[in-house]
Design an enzyme around this catalytic site. Structure first.
Site, PDB file in Angstrom:
ATOM      1  N   SER A 191      63.540  40.257  23.130  1.00 28.33           N
ATOM      2  CA  SER A 191      63.151  40.498  21.739  1.00 28.33           C
ATOM      3  C   SER A 191      64.010  41.630  21.160  1.00 28.33           C
ATOM      4  O   SER A 191      65.231  41.512  21.142  1.00 28.33           O
ATOM      5  CB  SER A 191      61.651  40.797  21.657  1.00 28.33           C
ATOM      6  OG  SER A 191      61.191  40.723  20.333  1.00 28.33           O
ATOM      7  N   GLU A 325      59.157  30.544  19.489  1.00 28.19           N
ATOM      8  CA  GLU A 325      58.961  31.993  19.491  1.00 28.19           C
ATOM      9  C   GLU A 325      57.825  32.469  18.571  1.00 28.19           C
ATOM     10  O   GLU A 325      56.819  33.000  19.010  1.00 28.19           O
ATOM     11  CB  GLU A 325      60.251  32.689  19.059  1.00 28.19           C
ATOM     12  CG  GLU A 325      61.437  32.450  19.963  1.00 28.19           C
ATOM     13  CD  GLU A 325      61.507  33.416  21.126  1.00 28.19           C
ATOM     14  OE1 GLU A 325      60.618  34.270  21.261  1.00 28.19           O
ATOM     15  OE2 GLU A 325      62.463  33.301  21.907  1.00 28.19           O
ATOM     16  N   HIS A 416      56.758  33.408  22.065  1.00 24.34           N
ATOM     17  CA  HIS A 416      57.439  34.675  22.295  1.00 24.34           C
ATOM     18  C   HIS A 416      56.829  35.387  23.494  1.00 24.34           C
ATOM     19  O   HIS A 416      55.611  35.442  23.640  1.00 24.34           O
ATOM     20  CB  HIS A 416      57.280  35.536  21.037  1.00 24.34           C
ATOM     21  CG  HIS A 416      58.233  36.673  20.923  1.00 24.34           C
ATOM     22  ND1 HIS A 416      59.595  36.508  20.929  1.00 24.34           N
ATOM     23  CD2 HIS A 416      58.024  38.012  20.776  1.00 24.34           C
ATOM     24  CE1 HIS A 416      60.186  37.679  20.775  1.00 24.34           C
ATOM     25  NE2 HIS A 416      59.259  38.608  20.693  1.00 24.34           N
TER      26      HIS A 416
END
Length: 497
Positions: A191, A325, A416
């Site tokens: 991320s 995500e 995610h």
């Protein structure tokens, strides 16, 4: 050297000796400071290497972590916070402490959290599995939010990046004492951490400090100097202080954390309400206000532009994302958007009309909320990854691209953070069942983690590099397969960028 007769291993660093602890055949050295505490006169300054200490410093417990905002309370990754002022630390996990002849490959991991949250002390970032497979692992901390990335009139920009660089210099100077090879360093992150390693790939000052990059769901978001100054001045004004180190140093950490999370601290109160603004911000990357600043000095250019110009071409690169995500970002709007035209909404958030229609056509079966959610995922993560891979392929520079496609049984999608425990092969760690269910496939962890080990050790993760015209992408699923043109569905967004 380490005295193997001791119950706890000791290693000599450039600042002094540290004492870690053994755990099932490897050793953990936690909370080793690579910089002086960023407090007082150093609060908004460039990091300073930690002064030497006498005797042996205990490194058996995690060090203090940078203070974090509310985002950390909703992260899918368990990321504990520890109080204290000395927040710039490294955790080192090694199977060969003190063996300077071991020369094992090294993984340096930078945590995510939108540059405002996260902790290097997550149990998911424990290097035990990498140690088992012959890789020394280092997890680093850095200043977050305004402290790390906010504009201040008389302070250096990108203080968080300077923290990353000093941590990497610490690795260069010390990792041999922990059994690692400073000439075989791979930087990785997820991320914002994935964005961090992509940023470092473009930073000339960091070029000699690592050889390979593994970006997991990396964001390419950055901030312009003008926006950085606008955000910084607005925060100072909201606090009623001058935008200087002296003025801002009068504010407590808690006050700055509150201010950096307030929309009205950086936006005009006269701006009309825009229900699509959050989606537009997510898709464009402007939702990250406290992020690397393209200052033309430390960070010469945005990530994609720098890579297109050939910056970092001498470094091995793996990058990719999960398939879904941030799809969940719009799940609450499903009923509201049920009758809306998806192509029209995509146009409203900035996609050219022709590209919006093509994107909708490429995703049959999705309702409007699903379409917008997939668009956010693709615009933030998958399309930028393809753009970077295309640039490298056009220049004949190897890059390896993956998709993590296995759907979480608890979320019903490849969301995610889902791939992180597979990367670290820590499926039995705390809270993994929350995101991956009670029986996450160990065979998939073998694939994901094994590919990471191969790349760290050899520079090749074990699937075909992304090259024209094949554009092969590794799809991590059960089973894992390589797919030609595996990101074709986001090509329309890349062409519209």
């Amino acid at each position: 050297m380490t005295d193997s007769t001791l119950d706890r291993p000791e290693v000599a660093t450039t600042a002094g000796r540290v004492r870690g602890r053994w755990r099932d055949g490897s050793a953990a050295f936690l909370g080793i400071p690579f910089a002086e505490p960023p407090v007082g006169d150093l609060r908004f300054a460039a990091p300073v290497p930690h002064r030497p200490w006498e005797g042996v410093r205990d490194a058996g417990e995690h060090g203090a972590t940078p203070q974090r905002k509310a985002l950390a309370e909703i992260t899918l990754i368990p990321e504990p916070s520890y109080p204290g002022e000395s927040t710039l630390n490294v955790d080192v996990f090694t199977p060969r402490p003190g063996d300077t002849d071991a020369k094992l490959p090294v993984l340096v991991y930078i945590h995510g959290g939108g540059y405002v949250a996260g902790s290097p002390a997550s149990p998911w970032y424990d290097g035990a599995a990498f140690n088992r497979d012959g890789v020394v692992t280092v997890s680093v901390s850095y200043r977050l939010g305004f402290d790390g990335f906010g504009w201040i009139e008389d302070a250096p920009a990108n203080r968080g990046i300077l923290d990353w660089i000093l941590a990497l210099e610490w690795v260069r100077d010390n990792i041999a004492a922990f059994g690692g090879d400073p000439a075989q360093v791979t930087i990785a992150g997820q991320s914002a951490g994935g964005g961090a390693v992509l940023t470092l790939l473009t930073v000339p000052r960091a070029a000699s400090l690592f050889q390979r990059v593994y970006s997991i769901s990396g964001t390419t978001a950055s901030v312009t100097p003008a926006d950085a100054e606008r955000y910084g001045r607005a925060l100072a004004a909201a606090a009623g202080v001058e935008p200087t180190r002296a003025g801002l140093s009068t504010l407590t950490e808690e006050r700055i954390l509150a201010l950096q999370g307030e929309d009205d601290a950086v936006t005009s109160p006269e701006a009309p309400a825009d229900p699509l603004a959050p989606l537009r911000a997510l898709a464009s990357g402007s939702a990250l206000r406290w992020a690397p600043v393209v200052d033309g000095d430390l960070v010469p250019a945005p990530i994609a532009a720098a890579i297109a110009d050939g910056v970092g071409a001498d470094k091995g690169l793996v990058l990719g994302a999960t398939d879904n995500e941030f799809n969940m970002a719009v799940s609450d709007l499903r009923e509201t958007l049920a009758d809306a035209d998806p192509a029209g909404l995509l146009t409203a958030v900035g996609v050219p009309q022709e590209a919006a229609g093509a994107y909708v056509a490429a995703h049959p079966g999705l309702d409007t909320a699903g379409m917008l959610g997939q668009f956010v995922t693709d615009a933030m993560f998958r399309a930028p990854a393809r753009e970077i891979a295309e640039s490298r392929a056009a220049a004949g520079t190897p890059a390896w691209v993956y998709r993590f496609a296995w759907a979480s049984p608890t979320f019903g999608a490849a969301v995610h953070c889902l791939d992180v425990p597979f990367f670290f092969d820590c499926l039995d760690s705390e809270r993994v069942s929350y995101i991956a269910g009670d029986e996450p496939p160990a065979s998939l962890a073998d694939e994901v983690h094994g590919a990471a080990v191969r790349f760290i050790a050899t520079g090749d993760p074990g699937w075909p590099a992304y090259a024209l015209p094949e554009r092969e992408v590794q799809v991590f699923d059960v089973p894992t397969i390589a797919v030609g043109d595996g990101l074709a569905d986001v090509g329309v967004l890349q062409s519209a960028r």
